[in-house]
Design an enzyme around this catalytic site. Structure first.
Site, short mmCIF file in Angstrom:
data_model
loop_
_atom_site.label_atom_id
_atom_site.label_comp_id
_atom_site.label_asym_id
_atom_site.label_seq_id
_atom_site.Cartn_x
_atom_site.Cartn_y
_atom_site.Cartn_z
N GLY A 170 76.87 15.48 52.35
CA GLY A 170 78.25 15.64 52.78
C GLY A 170 79.14 14.42 52.60
O GLY A 170 78.83 13.53 51.82
N SER A 171 80.24 14.42 53.34
CA SER A 171 81.33 13.46 53.15
C SER A 171 80.89 12.00 53.28
O SER A 171 80.04 11.65 54.10
CB SER A 171 82.42 13.74 54.18
OG SER A 171 83.32 12.66 54.25
N THR A 172 81.52 11.16 52.47
CA THR A 172 81.24 9.72 52.52
C THR A 172 81.78 9.08 53.80
O THR A 172 81.46 7.93 54.09
CB THR A 172 81.86 8.99 51.31
OG1 THR A 172 83.25 9.26 51.29
CG2 THR A 172 81.23 9.43 50.02
N VAL A 173 82.59 9.83 54.55
CA VAL A 173 83.05 9.34 55.86
C VAL A 173 81.84 9.13 56.78
O VAL A 173 81.90 8.38 57.74
CB VAL A 173 84.09 10.32 56.48
CG1 VAL A 173 84.47 9.92 57.88
CG2 VAL A 173 85.32 10.39 55.60
N GLY A 174 80.70 9.75 56.41
CA GLY A 174 79.45 9.57 57.14
C GLY A 174 79.11 8.11 57.40
O GLY A 174 78.59 7.75 58.45
#
Lengths: 128, 397
Positions: A53-57
């Site tokens: 999933g998202s790189t905001v991880g």
């Protein structure tokens, strides 16, 4: 049984297994340290196959540290950029376990409580 | 800050300069940033680092990164982290002109704190998804860009080299000046496997449809052979759409992508016609007379495109069809202040330095019409809105 120490560090903590890849963004709340399945990961030796999933991880892993809910260490089958960046920035030990991942998961699941111990520089995890 | 911790083996070749940074001689922030780049590079199998010329930092919308992201950026900024190469920033979650009827300004204060931290790190307040408009890259040049549409343009149109990086890696590469030599940084990884022939007329609508189709159906690096030379604005829509529905970062366009920036090993040829695209997406193509909102500018409109659309809207625009939103970079807004002001009096809204995809909305429009396959994909997916595709000409009336 560690295949690669990505971020080294001491850890002595209760093991928690999550059976699927985690998207830290959307599936983990950094303010509470809980996953969407209501599992608290703060201070635990977190065992999971990897991230997706998202790189905001990366920011969420950093956020866990910021709010004091970071895992004591993370043990994964696969490590990709979102996770590695988060672990280094938040100073959370990160170990790659490939050959014996299944055995580790099985062992932890069969016991009521498992403690994982890792000493800096050592390539083994001690499972109590 | 120790360079490599006890049990961590170092697999990558590092120059003395890089070793020096890693050992903390230029501060622990830079050392830590480089350690991330090295570790991720090792996991990807890179054997060395390459110097980059331009970083583009995505993942800066407060709606996405929230408090943890803000704290992270603030801590870096407070500890003296600074861009060491030219670094641009992606759109924010607020309309920087502050006049939008659609974009919720609820996170204004928090977003401004994000912006402040970025600017303190000497990141240019560009707030646009068109970093190539501000500094067009050269062929073979190494970059570290977040923002999938910009990455696709950099590789495919300019022949530069960048992987699709996330916001944090792009920022850390900016601070260190280096990125791992892996993926599209290596010529042998820029290998075309599939040839797609498209022989019909390409306009903005068909460019978006072709992009959506490629993203959904083609996994390997494709080469598109067109019968006519495409307009840059259509290439932009095509690449943005393919990068949204697929994970494409390089799509070679024969005759346009600089030679020697890719290699060919074609084992599959596909011909697709305009009528196939129209048939595939027929339920998603707008055919009404009115809309509650038309959204133009995903990716952002460049200065040239904005000027062209201003002229078009001044000449013909039937305001009874519905409201139009134009999404542009702050730089373009300052270039055409007077002209855009005149449009604002005509049921046309201009939003600046923001992106509806990463923003919150004040209300839910019934039907949004757009010429962008990327906007179509994300507004449906993330905002669960009814979105239809149409060409700019049919939107203007």
């Amino acid at each position: 049984m560690i295949d690669k120490i990505i971020v080294d560090g001491y850890c002595r903590a209760e093991a928690v297994v999550i059976d699927h890849k985690i998207s830290f963004f959307g599936e983990v709340n950094p303010r509470t340290g809980k996953t969407t399945e209501d599992i608290y990961i703060g201070g635990k030796a977190l065992i999971f196959p990897g991230t997706r999933g998202s790189t905001v991880g990366t920011y969420i892993i950093y956020g866990l540290k910021y709010y004091g809910h970071e895992p004591a260490c993370m043990i994964v089958y696969e490590a990709e950029p979102i996770l590695i960046a988060g672990a280094i920035l938040a100073d959370i030990p990160l170990f790659l376990v490939k050959r014996e991942y299944k055995e580790l998961v099985k062992h932890v699941k069969n016991k009521e409580q498992s403690i994982i111990l890792h000493e800096r520089g050592r390539e083994v995890l001690i499972v109590e | 800050m120790d360079q490599v911790q006890d049990g961590e083996a170092q697999l990558m070749y590092l120059t003395r300069e890089q070793e020096r940074i890693l050992s903390g001689e230029e501060g622990w922030v830079k050392a830590k940033a480089l350690r991330v780049i090295v570790k991720v590079g090792e996991a990807l199998g890179a054997d060395e680092l390459v110097k980059i010329r331009h970083a583009h930092v995505s993942g800066i919308s407060y709606t996405n990164i929230g408090e943890p992201g803000l704290k992270f950026l603030e801590e870096l900024a407070e500890n003296g982290a600074e861009a060491t190469v030219y670094t641009t920033s992606n759109p924010t979650c607020i309309d920087l002109a502050g006049e939008s009827s659609l974009i919720d300004q609820g996170y204004l204060d928090q977003q401004l704190l994000v912006n402040k931290a970025l600017e303190k790190m000497k990141i240019k307040p560009t707030y646009t998804c068109l970093p190539y408009m501000l500094r067009p890259p050269s062929p073979h040049e190494h970059l570290t860009w977040g923002e999938s549409n910009a990455v696709a343009m950099a590789n495919s149109f300019y022949g530069a080299r960048t992987n699709r990086e996330g916001g944090p890696i792009a920022l850390l590469a900016s601070i260190t000046g280096y990125i791992y030599n892996a993926g599209l940084h290596k010529l042998e990884e820029r290998c075309v496997k599939t040839l797609i022939k498209y022989e019909d007329k390409l306009d903005d609508l068909t460019a978006s449809l072709l992009g959506l189709w490629i993203g959904e159906n083609i996994d390997e690096i494709p080469m598109i052979e067109l019968s006519t030379i495409p307009r840059i604005q259509d290439v932009k829509l095509l690449l943005a759409s393919a990068a949204a529905t697929g994970s494409h970062a390089l799509i070679v366009i024969k005759g346009l992508t600089p030679l020697k920036t890719y290699i060919e090993d074609i084992n599959d040829k596909i011909t697709i016609r305009r009528k196939d695209l129209i048939r595939t997406y027929k339920d998603n193509i707008w055919s009404g007379k009115n809309y509650s909102l038309a959204y133009i500018g995903c990716p952002h409109l460049s200065a040239t495109e904005t000027l062209r659309i201003i002229k078009l809207l001044e000449k013909k625009y039937d305001r009874t069809m519905g409201k139009i939103i134009l999404s542009i970079p702050p730089l373009v807004s300052s270039l055409f202040r007077k002209e855009l002001e005149a449009l604002r009096n005509k049921n046309i809204e201009v939003i600046t330095g923001t992106c509806p995809v990463v923003a919150r909305f004040k209300y839910r429009p019934d039907i949004i019409v757009t010429n962008s396959g990327k906007a179509f994909f994300y507004l449906r997916k993330l905002h669960r809105l009814d979105v239809r595709l149409a060409s700019l000409n049919s939107i203007i009336g």
